[in-house]
Design a protein around this motif. Structure first.
Motif, PDB file in Angstrom:
ATOM      1  N   ARG A 139      61.626   2.793  53.006  1.00 49.01           N
ATOM      2  CA  ARG A 139      61.371   3.885  53.937  1.00 49.01           C
ATOM      3  C   ARG A 139      61.362   5.199  53.169  1.00 49.01           C
ATOM      4  NH1 ARG A 139      65.250   3.237  59.083  1.00 49.01           N
ATOM      5  NH2 ARG A 139      65.816   5.295  58.267  1.00 49.01           N
ATOM      6  N   THR A 140      60.894   6.237  53.824  1.00 49.64           N
ATOM      7  CA  THR A 140      60.898   7.537  53.162  1.00 49.64           C
ATOM      8  C   THR A 140      62.302   8.089  52.981  1.00 49.64           C
ATOM      9  OG1 THR A 140      60.452   8.569  55.296  1.00 49.64           O
ATOM     10  CG2 THR A 140      58.564   8.189  53.841  1.00 49.64           C
ATOM     11  N   ASP A 141      63.292   7.526  53.683  1.00 54.31           N
ATOM     12  CA  ASP A 141      64.671   7.963  53.481  1.00 54.31           C
ATOM     13  C   ASP A 141      65.515   6.896  52.782  1.00 54.31           C
ATOM     14  OD1 ASP A 141      64.803   6.162  55.588  1.00 54.31           O
ATOM     15  OD2 ASP A 141      66.295   7.320  56.707  1.00 54.31           O
ATOM     16  N   THR A 142      64.874   5.928  52.136  1.00 52.52           N
ATOM     17  CA  THR A 142      65.608   4.921  51.374  1.00 52.52           C
ATOM     18  C   THR A 142      66.370   5.589  50.230  1.00 52.52           C
ATOM     19  OG1 THR A 142      64.113   3.108  51.920  1.00 52.52           O
ATOM     20  CG2 THR A 142      65.369   2.891  49.889  1.00 52.52           C
ATOM     21  N   ILE A 143      67.588   5.109  50.010  1.00 52.11           N
ATOM     22  CA  ILE A 143      68.459   5.628  48.953  1.00 52.11           C
ATOM     23  C   ILE A 143      68.330   4.710  47.742  1.00 52.11           C
ATOM     24  CG2 ILE A 143      70.842   6.151  48.306  1.00 52.11           C
ATOM     25  CD1 ILE A 143      71.382   6.572  51.338  1.00 52.11           C
ATOM     26  N   TYR A 144      68.048   5.304  46.588  1.00 47.60           N
ATOM     27  CA  TYR A 144      67.831   4.529  45.353  1.00 47.60           C
ATOM     28  C   TYR A 144      68.885   4.870  44.300  1.00 47.60           C
ATOM     29  CZ  TYR A 144      63.115   3.378  47.040  1.00 47.60           C
ATOM     30  OH  TYR A 144      62.051   2.908  47.768  1.00 47.60           O
ATOM     31  N   ASP A 145      69.173   3.892  43.453  1.00 51.74           N
ATOM     32  CA  ASP A 145      69.974   4.094  42.258  1.00 51.74           C
ATOM     33  C   ASP A 145      69.105   4.849  41.254  1.00 51.74           C
ATOM     34  OD1 ASP A 145      71.206   3.825  39.748  1.00 51.74           O
ATOM     35  OD2 ASP A 145      71.982   1.821  40.179  1.00 51.74           O
ATOM     36  N   LEU A 146      69.496   6.070  40.906  1.00 49.01           N
ATOM     37  CA  LEU A 146      68.671   6.913  40.044  1.00 49.01           C
ATOM     38  C   LEU A 146      68.750   6.540  38.572  1.00 49.01           C
ATOM     39  CD1 LEU A 146      69.292  10.500  41.488  1.00 49.01           C
ATOM     40  CD2 LEU A 146      67.521   8.837  42.114  1.00 49.01           C
ATOM     41  N   ALA A 147      69.736   5.724  38.183  1.00 55.97           N
ATOM     42  CA  ALA A 147      69.948   5.371  36.782  1.00 55.97           C
ATOM     43  C   ALA A 147      70.077   6.646  35.944  1.00 55.97           C
ATOM     44  CB  ALA A 147      68.837   4.450  36.294  1.00 55.97           C
ATOM     45  N   SER A 303      76.005  -0.509  44.744  1.00 58.96           N
ATOM     46  CA  SER A 303      76.865  -0.310  43.583  1.00 58.96           C
ATOM     47  C   SER A 303      75.952  -0.041  42.395  1.00 58.96           C
ATOM     48  CB  SER A 303      77.723  -1.557  43.327  1.00 58.96           C
ATOM     49  OG  SER A 303      78.499  -1.410  42.159  1.00 58.96           O
ATOM     50  N   VAL A 304      76.379   0.796  41.469  1.00 59.65           N
ATOM     51  CA  VAL A 304      75.518   1.197  40.368  1.00 59.65           C
ATOM     52  C   VAL A 304      75.039  -0.020  39.575  1.00 59.65           C
ATOM     53  CG1 VAL A 304      77.463   1.603  38.792  1.00 59.65           C
ATOM     54  CG2 VAL A 304      75.274   2.752  38.403  1.00 59.65           C
ATOM     55  N   HIS A 305      73.778  -0.008  39.186  1.00 58.26           N
ATOM     56  CA  HIS A 305      73.192  -1.110  38.431  1.00 58.26           C
ATOM     57  C   HIS A 305      73.725  -1.158  37.004  1.00 58.26           C
ATOM     58  CE1 HIS A 305      69.920  -2.654  35.711  1.00 58.26           C
ATOM     59  NE2 HIS A 305      70.059  -3.680  36.525  1.00 58.26           N
ATOM     60  N   ASP A 306      73.848  -0.012  36.351  1.00 62.50           N
ATOM     61  CA  ASP A 306      74.263   0.055  34.953  1.00 62.50           C
ATOM     62  C   ASP A 306      75.689  -0.481  34.792  1.00 62.50           C
ATOM     63  OD1 ASP A 306      73.686   1.579  32.155  1.00 62.50           O
ATOM     64  OD2 ASP A 306      75.794   1.820  32.753  1.00 62.50           O
ATOM     65  N   GLU A 307      75.848  -1.468  33.899  1.00 62.59           N
ATOM     66  CA  GLU A 307      77.138  -2.137  33.770  1.00 62.59           C
ATOM     67  C   GLU A 307      78.216  -1.231  33.183  1.00 62.59           C
ATOM     68  OE1 GLU A 307      73.939  -5.354  33.337  1.00 62.59           O
ATOM     69  OE2 GLU A 307      74.288  -3.325  32.592  1.00 62.59           O
ATOM     70  N   ASN A 308      77.850  -0.363  32.238  1.00 63.32           N
ATOM     71  CA  ASN A 308      78.855   0.538  31.667  1.00 63.32           C
ATOM     72  C   ASN A 308      79.348   1.534  32.703  1.00 63.32           C
ATOM     73  OD1 ASN A 308      78.972  -0.553  29.049  1.00 63.32           O
ATOM     74  ND2 ASN A 308      77.139   0.570  28.439  1.00 63.32           N
ATOM     75  N   SER A 309      78.436   2.041  33.523  1.00 62.48           N
ATOM     76  CA  SER A 309      78.856   2.917  34.614  1.00 62.48           C
ATOM     77  C   SER A 309      79.713   2.157  35.612  1.00 62.48           C
ATOM     78  CB  SER A 309      77.629   3.510  35.304  1.00 62.48           C
ATOM     79  OG  SER A 309      77.998   4.316  36.405  1.00 62.48           O
ATOM     80  N   TRP A 310      79.311   0.935  35.926  1.00 64.62           N
ATOM     81  CA  TRP A 310      80.076   0.081  36.851  1.00 64.62           C
ATOM     82  C   TRP A 310      81.501  -0.112  36.346  1.00 64.62           C
ATOM     83  CZ3 TRP A 310      81.199  -5.257  35.527  1.00 64.62           C
ATOM     84  CH2 TRP A 310      81.803  -5.992  36.567  1.00 64.62           C
ATOM     85  N   SER A 311      81.645  -0.261  35.018  1.00 62.30           N
ATOM     86  CA  SER A 311      82.984  -0.487  34.450  1.00 62.30           C
ATOM     87  C   SER A 311      83.851   0.764  34.518  1.00 62.30           C
ATOM     88  CB  SER A 311      82.862  -0.959  33.000  1.00 62.30           C
ATOM     89  OG  SER A 311      82.523   0.112  32.130  1.00 62.30           O
ATOM     90  N   LEU A 312      83.218   1.905  34.800  1.00 63.04           N
ATOM     91  CA  LEU A 312      83.963   3.158  34.998  1.00 63.04           C
ATOM     92  C   LEU A 312      84.051   3.513  36.477  1.00 63.04           C
ATOM     93  CD1 LEU A 312      82.384   5.181  32.045  1.00 63.04           C
ATOM     94  CD2 LEU A 312      84.695   4.220  32.127  1.00 63.04           C
ATOM     95  N   ASN A 313      84.040   2.483  37.319  1.00 65.83           N
ATOM     96  CA  ASN A 313      84.091   2.637  38.781  1.00 65.83           C
ATOM     97  C   ASN A 313      82.895   3.400  39.333  1.00 65.83           C
ATOM     98  OD1 ASN A 313      86.407   1.153  39.105  1.00 65.83           O
ATOM     99  ND2 ASN A 313      87.782   2.912  39.259  1.00 65.83           N
TER     100      ASN A 313
END
Length: 596
Positions: A139-147, A303-313
């Motif tokens: 949708r036009t208001d879909t929320i995306y992981d910006l990476a 939840s964030v896709h990037d694993e290093n970011s994920w490991s930092l909550n």
């Protein structure tokens, strides 16, 4: 380098903002004070060959409108939307790029394109699609992981701290984080972090999520990292730069990065769908990313896709921010306005200029402001130029802001859904910037030709045989917006086109090369050049304008008009006369009064 603190601006706002979320809902009463304009306002400044200088008026607020209203050509924008359908359709074969996308283009404060295509959630796991009734359309208001577009938010906070004097560009990082001096890093500066010239490797090795048991040890690993190059000698894009910048910002402010972004960017700009770790209440609007087995996270969504970011909550300097096209549009317009939007100033004009200034002149292919990449034609396409700011993200996202045309283009996709082993989205990234660039008028009088490539690598425009005598004068006007290796030349033949020889050219106009040259190229000028040369007259002389490129990318392309050839006896060719014949191969003659 320290810069003055920002001062709040009180502005009278007279236009209507694009809704920040729930974009498909009806306009609210306050929004309806100005409805979506459709009558053309014939903005004479909406020309690609007349770049703006300086910031947009500080009271510019985004408003919905048609391309025609904004003075743009609808054709390239419609063509881009058609391409989106192809890129989100698996039946397209190699042209299939991502399950879903949401896009937005704006020019001079008017949002001229805003659409959604495909699916935000399409797969149950790495190989199986969901039943149709469980798929979630984009949708036009879909929320995306910006990476990695998240890096811009870290950089904005850093520039804010520069403005308050709590941070200094030339000061070593170790001044703020004494432990950082370990392993030969005592002289790395804040500026080198923000311009990716610190000497760090691209990623932490081992990865933060695999090599360390908890957040404290992961942050310590960032501090302990050993560079692979001497600082200041090499450009190497690195997540470690922004991970380190995060630690600096948290140390000098006493606040976490997510608090800083919320308090100093998203809250004052009312970017209500932007931030780290989006709440579960917004999950129905969040696009899914990858189905991960290592680590065993399953289908990642919200939840964030990037694993290093994920490991930092999920809160990291290099990745972790989620957003919508509407929110990013507000941020882009804020920068075009010189750091302010709807009376809320987040940066001074000088702070914005620091993000536009190329600090990497020692690395010509890697122009970089503070945080923002500059002039990267590989994804900025026709909007690229010395001041064009942008960034991409691994999940298939891109943001390109062009101050010269007061325009921006946003592409958000879920390229990594359900797997990261997918084609590059650069075709789509360039597609949206090319569409917006080509939609901007480039008016000419009389006949004209355009050579934007669509798969071909060579375009020619050839005269008939000319019975020339004495001195032959050749004049034409050219608008050239290409990468440096895409070349326009003029060639001459006297043996019926069997052999062609380049002719030396002299161009005049803003940004034109000085002295005679064999070829013309470049994209920084955004101006018409008047080109002249002379040849000895020969019976059977033919002339050929030849443009060569490759199949990957270019700028807006090449335009030619007012081609005229004279000799001692008079005029041999004049394209201002309607019956003048030229053979076009790749070059396309444009309709009168074209906006192409």
């Amino acid at each position: 380098m320290r810069i003055p603190a920002t001062t709040a601006a009180v502005l009278l706002l007279t236009t209507v903002a694009l809704p920040a979320s729930a974009a498909e809902a009806p306009l609210t009463p306050s929004d309806k004070t100005t409805t979506s304009p459709t009558t053309p306002h014939h903005n004479t400044r909406a020309r690609f060959d007349r770049p703006y200088h300086g910031f947009a008026p500080a009271n510019t607020v985004l408003r919905p409108g048609t391309p025609d209203y904004a003075g743009l050509d609808t054709g390239p924008i419609k063509a881009f939307q058609s391409s989106l359908t192809t890129w989100t359709n698996p039946a397209s074969g190699d042209n299939y790029l991502f399950p879903g996308a949401t896009t937005l283009m704006a020019h001079n404060g008017t949002v001229v394109e805003r659409s959604a295509t495909g699916h935000a959630v399409k797969y149950a796991d790495a190989t199986h699609e969901l039943p149709d009734d469980q798929k979630v359309p984009a949708r036009t208001d879909t929320i995306y992981d910006l990476a990695s577009i998240s890096k811009l938010f870290t950089s904005l906070i850093a520039v804010q701290q520069l403005e308050t004097g709590t941070l200094d560009l030339e000061t070593p990082v170790a001044h703020y984080l004494p432990e950082f001096a370990a392993n030969g890093k005592s002289d790395i500066t804040i500026k080198e972090l923000l311009t990716h010239t610190s000497g760090f490797d691209a990623d932490p090795v081992p990865s933060l999520w695999q090599g360390y048991p908890d957040i404290p040890s992961r942050k310590q690993a960032i501090l302990d990292t050993k560079p692979i190059n001497p600082h200041g000698t090499t450009y190497l894009y690195s997540d470690l730069n922004m991970l380190t910048m995060q630690l600096v910002l948290e140390k000098i402010t006493g606040k976490s990065l997510d608090e800083l972004v919320r308090e100093k960017i998203t809250k004052p700009l009312h970017m209500t769908d932007t931030g780290y770790n989006p709440p579960k209440s917004k999950l129905p609007r969040i696009a899914a990313t990858e189905y991960q087995t290592t680590p065993a996270r399953g289908m990642v969504r919200g939840s964030v896709h990037d694993e290093n970011s994920w490991s930092l909550n999920g809160i990291a300097g290099h990745a972790g921010v989620f957003s919508t096209v509407d929110d990013l549009a507000v941020l882009a317009q804020t920068l075009l306005n010189g750091g302010t939007y709807k009376g809320h100033r987040i940066l001074s004009e000088h702070g914005v200029k620091l993000m536009e200034e190329n600090f990497n002149q020692a690395f010509p292919d890697d122009s970089h402001g503070l945080g923002f990449e500059l002039n990267q034609i590989w994804y900025m396409g026709g909007l690229s130029g010395p001041q064009t700011l942008g960034h991409t993200g691994y999940t298939g996202t891109s943001l390109v802001i062009d101050p010269a045309s007061r325009s921006f283009a946003i592409l958000l996709t879920n390229r990594v859904h359900p797997s990261r082993d997918t084609p590059s989205t650069n075709t789509a990234r360039r597609g949206i910037t090319q569409a917006l660039a080509q939609a901007m008028p480039l008016p000419t009088s009389g006949r004209s030709w355009h050579s934007h490539q669509t798969g071909a690598t060579t375009s020619t425009l050839t005269t008939e045989k000319l019975d020339a005598s004495g001195t032959v004068d050749i004049d034409f006007r050219s608008f050239i917006n290409t990468e440096p290796t895409d070349l326009l030349s003029l060639e001459a033949s006297t043996d019926n086109g069997t052999t062609w020889n380049q002719v030396k050219l002299r161009a005049t106009g803003k940004g034109a090369p000085s002295g005679p040259v064999n070829t013309l190229s470049g994209q920084s000028a955004r101006a018409w050049w008047q080109v002249h040369t002379e040849l000895p007259g020969t019976k059977g002389l033919q002339l050929r304008w030849r443009y060569t490129t490759d199949q990957t990318y270019e700028g807006r392309g090449v335009n030619l008009t007012r081609l005229k050839v004279t000799d001692d006896s008079g005029t041999l060719l004049n394209t201002e006369k309607p019956n003048t014949h030229l053979t076009a191969n790749g070059f396309a003659e444009l309709p009168p009064n074209n906006h192409h």
